[in-house]
Design an enzyme around this catalytic site. Sequence first.
Site, PDB file in Angstrom:
ATOM      1  N   VAL A   1      11.639   7.413  -9.541  1.00  0.00           N
ATOM      2  CA  VAL A   1      10.412   7.505  -8.697  1.00  0.00           C
ATOM      3  C   VAL A   1      10.166   6.220  -7.844  1.00  0.00           C
ATOM      4  CG1 VAL A   1       7.834   7.967  -8.448  1.00  0.00           C
ATOM      5  CG2 VAL A   1       9.321   9.290 -10.168  1.00  0.00           C
TER       6      VAL A   1
ATOM      7  N   LYS B   1      -8.110   7.858 -14.702  1.00  0.00           N
ATOM      8  CA  LYS B   1      -8.058   6.839 -13.503  1.00  0.00           C
ATOM      9  C   LYS B   1      -7.521   7.514 -12.258  1.00  0.00           C
ATOM     10  CE  LYS B   1      -4.783   3.692 -12.836  1.00  0.00           C
ATOM     11  NZ  LYS B   1      -4.152   3.950 -11.388  1.00  0.00           N
ATOM     12  N   ASN B   2      -6.388   8.140 -12.327  1.00  0.00           N
ATOM     13  CA  ASN B   2      -5.630   8.715 -11.258  1.00  0.00           C
ATOM     14  C   ASN B   2      -6.292  10.115 -10.709  1.00  0.00           C
ATOM     15  OD1 ASN B   2      -4.165   6.468 -10.811  1.00  0.00           O
ATOM     16  ND2 ASN B   2      -2.405   7.354 -12.043  1.00  0.00           N
TER      17      ASN B   2
ATOM     18  N   ARG C   1      -7.230  -2.703 -14.855  1.00  0.00           N
ATOM     19  CA  ARG C   1      -7.400  -1.597 -13.981  1.00  0.00           C
ATOM     20  C   ARG C   1      -7.184  -0.512 -14.417  1.00  0.00           C
ATOM     21  NH1 ARG C   1      -3.310  -2.648  -9.160  1.00  0.00           N
ATOM     22  NH2 ARG C   1      -4.358  -0.796  -8.800  1.00  0.00           N
TER      23      ARG C   1
ATOM     24  N   ARG D   1      -4.604   0.258  -3.918  1.00  0.00           N
ATOM     25  CA  ARG D   1      -3.692   0.852  -2.855  1.00  0.00           C
ATOM     26  C   ARG D   1      -4.471   2.352  -2.758  1.00  0.00           C
ATOM     27  NH1 ARG D   1       0.679   0.521  -1.742  1.00  0.00           N
ATOM     28  NH2 ARG D   1       1.047   2.854  -1.808  1.00  0.00           N
TER      29      ARG D   1
ATOM     30  N   CYS E   1       3.719  -3.202  -3.565  1.00  0.00           N
ATOM     31  CA  CYS E   1       3.143  -3.720  -4.830  1.00  0.00           C
ATOM     32  C   CYS E   1       4.284  -3.928  -5.501  1.00  0.00           C
ATOM     33  CB  CYS E   1       2.137  -2.821  -5.244  1.00  0.00           C
ATOM     34  SG  CYS E   1       3.083  -1.472  -6.126  1.00  0.00           S
TER      35      CYS E   1
HETATM   36  C1  EPZ Z   1       0.538   7.838  -7.730  1.00  0.00           C
HETATM   37  O1  EPZ Z   1       1.009   6.872  -6.770  1.00  0.00           O
HETATM   38  C2  EPZ Z   1      -0.100   7.395  -8.675  1.00  0.00           C
HETATM   39  N1  EPZ Z   1      -1.221   6.701  -8.236  1.00  0.00           N
HETATM   40  C3  EPZ Z   1       0.809   6.290  -9.392  1.00  0.00           C
HETATM   41  O2  EPZ Z   1       0.289   5.793 -10.622  1.00  0.00           O
HETATM   42  C4  EPZ Z   1       2.116   6.956 -10.094  1.00  0.00           C
HETATM   43  O3  EPZ Z   1       2.941   6.194 -10.415  1.00  0.00           O
HETATM   44  C5  EPZ Z   1       2.656   7.643  -8.768  1.00  0.00           C
HETATM   45  O4  EPZ Z   1       1.807   8.625  -8.317  1.00  0.00           O
HETATM   46  C6  EPZ Z   1       3.854   8.785  -9.343  1.00  0.00           C
HETATM   47  O5  EPZ Z   1       3.342   9.698 -10.179  1.00  0.00           O
HETATM   48  C7  EPZ Z   1      -2.524   7.364  -8.209  1.00  0.00           C
HETATM   49  O6  EPZ Z   1      -2.812   8.534  -8.417  1.00  0.00           O
HETATM   50  C8  EPZ Z   1      -3.649   6.563  -7.886  1.00  0.00           C
HETATM   51  P1  EPZ Z   1       3.634   8.816  -4.740  1.00  0.00           P
HETATM   52  P2  EPZ Z   1       1.249   7.137  -5.308  1.00  0.00           P
HETATM   53  O7  EPZ Z   1       3.078   8.779  -3.424  1.00  0.00           O
HETATM   54  O8  EPZ Z   1       0.616   8.499  -4.853  1.00  0.00           O
HETATM   55  C9  EPZ Z   1       7.296   7.452  -1.892  1.00  0.00           C
HETATM   56  C10 EPZ Z   1      -0.595   3.963 -12.084  1.00  0.00           C
HETATM   57  O9  EPZ Z   1       0.197   3.263 -12.989  1.00  0.00           O
HETATM   58  N2  EPZ Z   1       6.171   7.674  -0.769  1.00  0.00           N
HETATM   59  O10 EPZ Z   1       3.803  10.183  -5.644  1.00  0.00           O
HETATM   60  O11 EPZ Z   1       1.324   6.140  -4.618  1.00  0.00           O
HETATM   61  C11 EPZ Z   1       6.822   6.452  -2.773  1.00  0.00           C
HETATM   62  O12 EPZ Z   1       7.377   5.175  -2.010  1.00  0.00           O
HETATM   63  C12 EPZ Z   1       0.206   4.184 -10.544  1.00  0.00           C
HETATM   64  O13 EPZ Z   1      -1.506   4.470 -12.502  1.00  0.00           O
HETATM   65  C13 EPZ Z   1       6.732   7.526   0.512  1.00  0.00           C
HETATM   66  O14 EPZ Z   1       7.976   7.193   0.745  1.00  0.00           O
HETATM   67  O15 EPZ Z   1       2.850   7.608  -5.551  1.00  0.00           O
HETATM   68  C14 EPZ Z   1       7.480   6.605  -4.099  1.00  0.00           C
HETATM   69  O16 EPZ Z   1       8.696   6.062  -4.104  1.00  0.00           O
HETATM   70  C15 EPZ Z   1       1.294   3.576 -10.368  1.00  0.00           C
HETATM   71  N3  EPZ Z   1       5.998   7.727   1.486  1.00  0.00           N
HETATM   72  C16 EPZ Z   1       7.307   8.008  -4.276  1.00  0.00           C
HETATM   73  O17 EPZ Z   1       7.278   8.428  -2.861  1.00  0.00           O
HETATM   74  C17 EPZ Z   1       4.634   8.330   1.149  1.00  0.00           C
HETATM   75  O18 EPZ Z   1       4.141   8.479   2.197  1.00  0.00           O
HETATM   76  C18 EPZ Z   1       6.228   8.570  -4.969  1.00  0.00           C
HETATM   77  O19 EPZ Z   1       5.252   7.937  -4.705  1.00  0.00           O
HETATM   78  C19 EPZ Z   1       4.142   8.579  -0.136  1.00  0.00           C
HETATM   79  C20 EPZ Z   1       5.034   8.200  -1.022  1.00  0.00           C
END
Ligand code: EPZ
Length: 420
Positions: free
Chosen positions: A329, A22-23, A399, A93, A117
């Site tokens: 994370v 998916k990702n 999902r 998202r 979320c």
């Molecule tokens: C991706 O989400 C995945 N989703 C998530 O999978 C996964 O848990 C996550 O990466 C971590 O591996 C997809 O790829 C569609 P991040 P993403 O940006 O990109 C902070 C699932 O279950 N952050 O790597 O949204 C954020 O709050 C989902 O399939 C900022 O502060 O995660 C988090 O604490 C859930 N500012 C950390 O970084 C930003 O601009 C990592 O988030 C971006 C992120």
Amino acid sequence: MDKLIITGGQPLGGEVRISGAKNSALPILAATLLASEPITICNLPHLHDITTMLELLRRMGVELTIDEKLSVEVDTSTIQETHAPYELVKTMRASILVLGPLLAHFGEAEVSLPGGCAIGSRPVDQHIRGLEAMGAEVLVEEGYIRARSNGRLKGAKIFFDMVTVTGTENILMAAALADGQSILENAAREPEVVDLAECLIAMGADITGHGTDTIVVNGVEKLHGCRYSVLPDRIETGTYLAAVAAAGGKIKVKDTRPDTLDAVLQKFREAGAEIETGPDWISLDMKGKRPKAVSITTAPYPAFPTDMQAQFAAINIVADGVGIIKETVFENRFMHMQEMIRMGADVTIDGNTAVVKGVEKLQGAPVMATDLRASASLVIAALVAEGDTTIDRIYHIDRGYECIEEKLQLLGASIRRVPG
Ligand code: EPZ
């Protein structure tokens, strides 16, 4: 809302085929917006999030041709608008991933701010900051991100404040068509980022360093079409392995990529599982033994993935010993623990750390899913518990897990979906 009813308590056994990730599919579908010719994406999983992304592309006027195996040909030459509406973005998202491609290819984009979320606030400041560094003008107003590039984006050196998967993906896609070289530092190394980069390279992009924390992109004027098959889902793989590690029995998972799961396979071995791997398969055998408790700390790839944390909680709650789980994370990714406690689990939570003392038996109970991976962990707990468990709000599961009840029934699970 549909519910799942699971009668647990018996070991599992059999084979499961893994779907496309998916990702990986979500950023790659967004990347089709960069191409100046039709592009075909194969091995897409049949998931609600994929349908939402296809609906988003369709709403923009993009021509989609879908075959019976859900391979999709995308032709962006018919695009009419560069707007991603709140009603779609609020359900997924990852819609934010169209921001970079729309801006890079069409010079403008209006994408609803994804709300928070269940697992955290999940801001997108890194996405916006990276695009501004490439010369975009970005306004955040009335719940929307409104961006314009005034001509071609410019290559830039971008240092991410924290490792962000979709942040890296958005900027990587924008940089592919930018004028000049971009260097992405502190970039995400996840296999799904590598898969996106490989798809962009197949479209004619000039990218090196993907899979490391420094990605170099020399922008090109145009990206052509290609046919690309999405990588297998490492989290779906880990989830089925975790189900058998917790419930007992043995499983062979096929059409997967063992090399994307090193940190996770090591933890299964620590839990006492016998693991064997081939080029595209993994087998796990508990040899009739109760799992041993393991301690995990989640972190960006190649460390133990946050998306497997809840599943290992479901192993630890029935394991022999005490396991410490640290979630580094996301700020609120322990909601599944409360539901497991209702099934008899012994969990103490202190901030981002959960101490899990394994118990011999869990009791089935009515529980509620709160987010995608939490839902999967409740399914695993239900497969172990004695008696019936009813899981509500299973739209979360749909999902991210294609045909979860069919795949688990193939493993001998007693699981059925009832319309809610
Ligand atoms: C991706 O989400 C995945 N989703 C998530 O999978 C996964 O848990 C996550 O990466 C971590 O591996 C997809 O790829 C569609 P991040 P993403 O940006 O990109 C902070 C699932 O279950 N952050 O790597 O949204 C954020 O709050 C989902 O399939 C900022 O502060 O995660 C988090 O604490 C859930 N500012 C950390 O970084 C930003 O601009 C990592 O988030 C971006 C992120």
